[in-house]
Write a protein that holds these residues in place. Structure first.
Motif, PDB file in Angstrom:
ATOM      1  N   VAL A   4     -97.936  66.134   2.440  1.00 24.63           N
ATOM      2  CA  VAL A   4     -97.275  66.607   1.225  1.00 24.63           C
ATOM      3  C   VAL A   4     -98.352  66.953   0.223  1.00 24.63           C
ATOM      4  O   VAL A   4     -99.299  66.187   0.023  1.00 24.63           O
ATOM      5  N   GLN A   5     -98.205  68.090  -0.400  1.00 22.71           N
ATOM      6  CA  GLN A   5     -99.121  68.483  -1.470  1.00 22.71           C
ATOM      7  C   GLN A   5     -98.359  68.457  -2.801  1.00 22.71           C
ATOM      8  O   GLN A   5     -97.202  68.891  -2.868  1.00 22.71           O
ATOM      9  N   ALA A  62     -94.906  70.117  -8.664  1.00 21.56           N
ATOM     10  CA  ALA A  62     -94.365  70.910  -7.565  1.00 21.56           C
ATOM     11  C   ALA A  62     -94.819  70.332  -6.232  1.00 21.56           C
ATOM     12  O   ALA A  62     -96.021  70.148  -6.025  1.00 21.56           O
ATOM     13  N   ALA A  63     -93.873  70.062  -5.361  1.00 22.87           N
ATOM     14  CA  ALA A  63     -94.173  69.513  -4.043  1.00 22.87           C
ATOM     15  C   ALA A  63     -94.089  70.609  -2.989  1.00 22.87           C
ATOM     16  O   ALA A  63     -93.227  71.491  -3.061  1.00 22.87           O
ATOM     17  N   SER A  64     -94.977  70.528  -2.016  1.00 20.35           N
ATOM     18  CA  SER A  64     -94.954  71.461  -0.894  1.00 20.35           C
ATOM     19  C   SER A  64     -95.369  70.717   0.364  1.00 20.35           C
ATOM     20  O   SER A  64     -95.862  69.595   0.306  1.00 20.35           O
ATOM     21  N   GLY A  65     -95.155  71.353   1.502  1.00 26.74           N
ATOM     22  CA  GLY A  65     -95.490  70.705   2.765  1.00 26.74           C
ATOM     23  C   GLY A  65     -94.258  70.052   3.374  1.00 26.74           C
ATOM     24  O   GLY A  65     -93.184  70.646   3.397  1.00 26.74           O
ATOM     25  N   SER A  66     -94.409  68.816   3.804  1.00 24.35           N
ATOM     26  CA  SER A  66     -93.324  68.096   4.488  1.00 24.35           C
ATOM     27  C   SER A  66     -92.341  67.501   3.485  1.00 24.35           C
ATOM     28  O   SER A  66     -92.248  66.276   3.319  1.00 24.35           O
ATOM     29  N   ILE A  67     -91.594  68.372   2.830  1.00 23.57           N
ATOM     30  CA  ILE A  67     -90.663  67.956   1.776  1.00 23.57           C
ATOM     31  C   ILE A  67     -89.622  66.994   2.319  1.00 23.57           C
ATOM     32  O   ILE A  67     -89.230  66.026   1.644  1.00 23.57           O
ATOM     33  N   LYS A  82     -86.401  74.063  -6.353  1.00 20.49           N
ATOM     34  CA  LYS A  82     -87.822  74.341  -6.595  1.00 20.49           C
ATOM     35  C   LYS A  82     -88.731  73.250  -6.061  1.00 20.49           C
ATOM     36  O   LYS A  82     -89.954  73.345  -6.202  1.00 20.49           O
ATOM     37  N   ASN A  83     -88.136  72.196  -5.476  1.00 23.55           N
ATOM     38  CA  ASN A  83     -88.935  71.052  -5.000  1.00 23.55           C
ATOM     39  C   ASN A  83     -89.883  70.562  -6.090  1.00 23.55           C
ATOM     40  O   ASN A  83     -91.066  70.296  -5.844  1.00 23.55           O
ATOM     41  N   THR A  84     -89.347  70.466  -7.277  1.00 20.43           N
ATOM     42  CA  THR A  84     -90.162  70.127  -8.449  1.00 20.43           C
ATOM     43  C   THR A  84     -89.539  68.948  -9.189  1.00 20.43           C
ATOM     44  O   THR A  84     -88.316  68.877  -9.337  1.00 20.43           O
TER      45      THR A  84
END
Length: 120
Positions: A2-3, A23-28, A76-78
């Motif tokens: 996860v980033q 903001a999250a990215s990767g393996s949400i 937005k995975n935020t």
């Protein structure tokens, strides 16, 4: 993996407001919860607020309760931290963190931090 990427820090006068974003990215799908921590100059890192990923259950440290609000935008995975009625003692580097293990386990992913400075 996860980033996490924080933004929104800055300089504000006492009594003012700021909104931090993470903001999250990767393996949400592996995220159970996200949180905000902070480290003031010369002090240990401390917990500020937490939000569960599924039901958006929130919890706060006593020092910020009633002034800070954590929320999230699924699309937005935020995750956000709305900070109102800021005090000079809120000055710190703020970090967001993600928990991907069992609920209540250690936070295993961290952002780079964003500086918040509150002037008196």
């Amino acid at each position: 993996q996860v980033q996490l990427a924080e933004s929104g820090g800055g300089l504000v006068q006492a009594g003012g407001s700021l909104r931090l974003s993470c903001a999250a990215s990767g393996s949400i799908s592996s995220i159970n919860a996200m949180a905000w921590f902070r480290r003031a100059p010369g002090k240990e890192r401390e917990f500020a607020a937490r939000i569960s990923w599924g039901l958006s259950i929130t919890s706060y440290a006593g020092s910020v309760k009633g002034r800070f609000t954590i929320s999230r935008d699924n699309a937005k995975n935020t995750v956000y931290l709305q900070m109102n009625s800021l005090k000079p003692e809120d000055t710190a580097v703020y970090y967001c963190a993600a928990e991907t293990g069992a609920p209540g386990s250690a936070y295993d992913y961290w952002g780079q931090g964003t500086q918040v400075t509150v002037s008196s």
